[in-house]
Design a protein around this motif. Structure first.
Motif, mmCIF file in Angstrom:
data_model
loop_
_atom_site.group_PDB
_atom_site.id
_atom_site.type_symbol
_atom_site.label_atom_id
_atom_site.label_comp_id
_atom_site.label_asym_id
_atom_site.label_seq_id
_atom_site.Cartn_x
_atom_site.Cartn_y
_atom_site.Cartn_z
ATOM 1 N N GLU A 182 52.107 -57.829 -3.925
ATOM 2 C CA GLU A 182 51.625 -57.219 -5.166
ATOM 3 C C GLU A 182 52.766 -57.015 -6.152
ATOM 4 O O GLU A 182 52.599 -57.204 -7.372
ATOM 5 C CB GLU A 182 50.953 -55.882 -4.842
ATOM 6 N N LEU A 183 53.922 -56.650 -5.649
ATOM 7 C CA LEU A 183 55.089 -56.462 -6.518
ATOM 8 C C LEU A 183 55.513 -57.784 -7.155
ATOM 9 O O LEU A 183 55.829 -57.835 -8.349
ATOM 10 C CB LEU A 183 56.237 -55.877 -5.696
ATOM 11 N N PHE A 186 53.197 -58.716 -9.931
ATOM 12 C CA PHE A 186 53.538 -57.908 -11.107
ATOM 13 C C PHE A 186 54.712 -58.531 -11.848
ATOM 14 O O PHE A 186 54.722 -58.610 -13.089
ATOM 15 C CB PHE A 186 53.868 -56.481 -10.668
ATOM 16 N N SER A 190 54.495 -59.922 -15.720
ATOM 17 C CA SER A 190 55.318 -59.239 -16.719
ATOM 18 C C SER A 190 56.334 -60.183 -17.351
ATOM 19 O O SER A 190 56.535 -60.173 -18.576
ATOM 20 C CB SER A 190 56.033 -58.050 -16.082
ATOM 21 N N ASP A 302 60.875 -52.938 -8.703
ATOM 22 C CA ASP A 302 60.008 -52.492 -9.794
ATOM 23 C C ASP A 302 60.873 -52.090 -10.989
ATOM 24 O O ASP A 302 60.595 -52.458 -12.140
ATOM 25 C CB ASP A 302 59.154 -51.319 -9.306
ATOM 26 N N THR A 306 60.889 -54.183 -14.511
ATOM 27 C CA THR A 306 60.434 -53.438 -15.695
ATOM 28 C C THR A 306 61.518 -53.357 -16.755
ATOM 29 O O THR A 306 61.265 -53.578 -17.948
ATOM 30 C CB THR A 306 59.982 -52.030 -15.278
ATOM 31 N N LEU A 321 55.258 -50.673 -12.183
ATOM 32 C CA LEU A 321 54.011 -51.047 -11.520
ATOM 33 C C LEU A 321 53.278 -49.848 -10.949
ATOM 34 O O LEU A 321 52.059 -49.711 -11.118
ATOM 35 C CB LEU A 321 54.313 -52.047 -10.395
ATOM 36 N N ASN A 322 54.004 -48.964 -10.277
ATOM 37 C CA ASN A 322 53.380 -47.845 -9.567
ATOM 38 C C ASN A 322 53.511 -46.520 -10.297
ATOM 39 O O ASN A 322 53.236 -45.464 -9.718
ATOM 40 C CB ASN A 322 53.999 -47.731 -8.172
#
Length: 327
Positions: A182-183, A186, A190, A302, A306, A321-322
């Motif tokens: 999932e990471l 993302f 992104s 993450d 980001t 993400l989280n």
């Protein structure tokens, strides 16, 4: 890399102690004492995070290299040697990342299970930069898909040592694998929002080549693969030229590498009339503070995804993400 006399003495010490312990064959026959957690010794935070996620409640993880520690330069201490000898299972990254600890870890493998987690990655997947003197780039954790392959090494090692909990290790590994998948998704989504002309990542040293390959970024480091290399004036000036020619928006410092080279780039561009911002601090060879979200592998990546996306003009949630990023 040259090993200094002090480190050499510790390797001799560990060789003598190991020689008085079990035979090499007994390292594969060791069984868990069910009255206590498995003592797992790890080198970097990224490796420690693998062990904690896969081992769960069955392991007690000791991490030698803390936040901000450069594994390229780290020298094992007397306490480190004792920690290695006292462990049931040892995990390290490998590919010469822990250059000054390599021989110590190999010698420890004569008396206990010692695993390089990156041994699961096929050599055809590894990068071998031209200036790496025939060695593979060790910074594989910056490619989430590559690092995911290391989960199986940890699962198998723990299951071999403690077969009674093999099902638990399998379940934990599958859960962690899903988190990393999932990471990575993302990251793909992104990074695609960064305009094509901005997809240049300039950092302190060449730790992000796998990251760049995974997310289609041109990556440039001031220093080489190891932070032992020095950045020359010619390299600094060449990168300043690139910043100006490509109108690069931001450059990045690293948590385990001094800022001076990146600040030299920013000042060099400013002297020629172009503003280049420091887009933030990235975690390269070490994770964030213990107990923080960034002190986990998921949090580390993450954060990096980001910060890069937002600094280079893409779109990503400010808190990742989280929704857990601390900055």
């Amino acid at each position: 890399m040259k090993i200094d006399r002090a480190v050499g003495s510790w390797m001799l010490l560990i060789a003598l102690i190991v020689g008085c312990q079990r035979s090499p064959e007994s390292a594969t026959q060791t069984q868990r004492d069910p009255s206590r957690p498995i003592r797992v010794l790890t080198t970097t935070g990224m490796v420690a995070d693998l062990a904690r996620n896969v081992g769960g409640d069955q392991v007690e993880v000791v991490q030698l290299l803390g936040p901000g520690t450069d594994p390229h330069l780290y020298k094992p201490t007397r306490d480190d040697v004792q920690s290695i000898l006292g462990a049931d299972v040892v995990f390290y990254s490998g590919l010469m990342l822990e250059g000054k600890m390599g021989d110590t870890l190999v010698r420890a493998g004569r008396s206990k299970p010692v695993w390089a987690v990156t041994e699961a990655i096929d050599e055809t997947y590894l990068l071998e930069p031209e200036d790496a003197q025939g060695h593979f780039d060790p910074h594989v954790w910056n490619d989430i898909q590559a690092w995911s392959q290391c989960i199986e090494v940890v699962r198998k090692a723990l299951a071999d040592f403690d077969p009674d909990h093999a099902d638990d290790y399998q379940a934990n590994a599958a859960k962690y694998q899903q988190q990393l998948s999932e990471l990575h998704e993302f990251g793909l989504r992104s990074m695609q929002t960064i305009p094509a002309e901005n997809r240049i990542l300039v950092t302190s040293h060449d730790a992000f080549n796998y990251f760049g390959r995974a997310y289609d970024l041109q990556v440039l480091g001031v220093q080489g693969l190891s932070t032992e290399s020095e950045a020359g004036l010619q390299r600094i000036n060449g990168l300043v030229d690139l910043l100006i020619d490509k109108k690069v928006r931001a450059v990045f410092v690293e948590s385990s590498v001094p800022r001076k080279n990146i600040e030299a780039l920013v000042n060099g561009a400013a002297s020629r009339g172009q503003e280049v911002k420091i887009g933030g601090e990235l975690f390269s060879d070490a994770m964030g503070a213990a107990g923080s979200y960034e002190g986990t592998y998921v949090g580390m990546m993450d954060h990096n995804i980001t910060r890069v996306v937002r600094a280079l003009g893409g779109e990503a949630p400010e808190r990742g993400l989280n929704d857990k990023l601390s900055e």
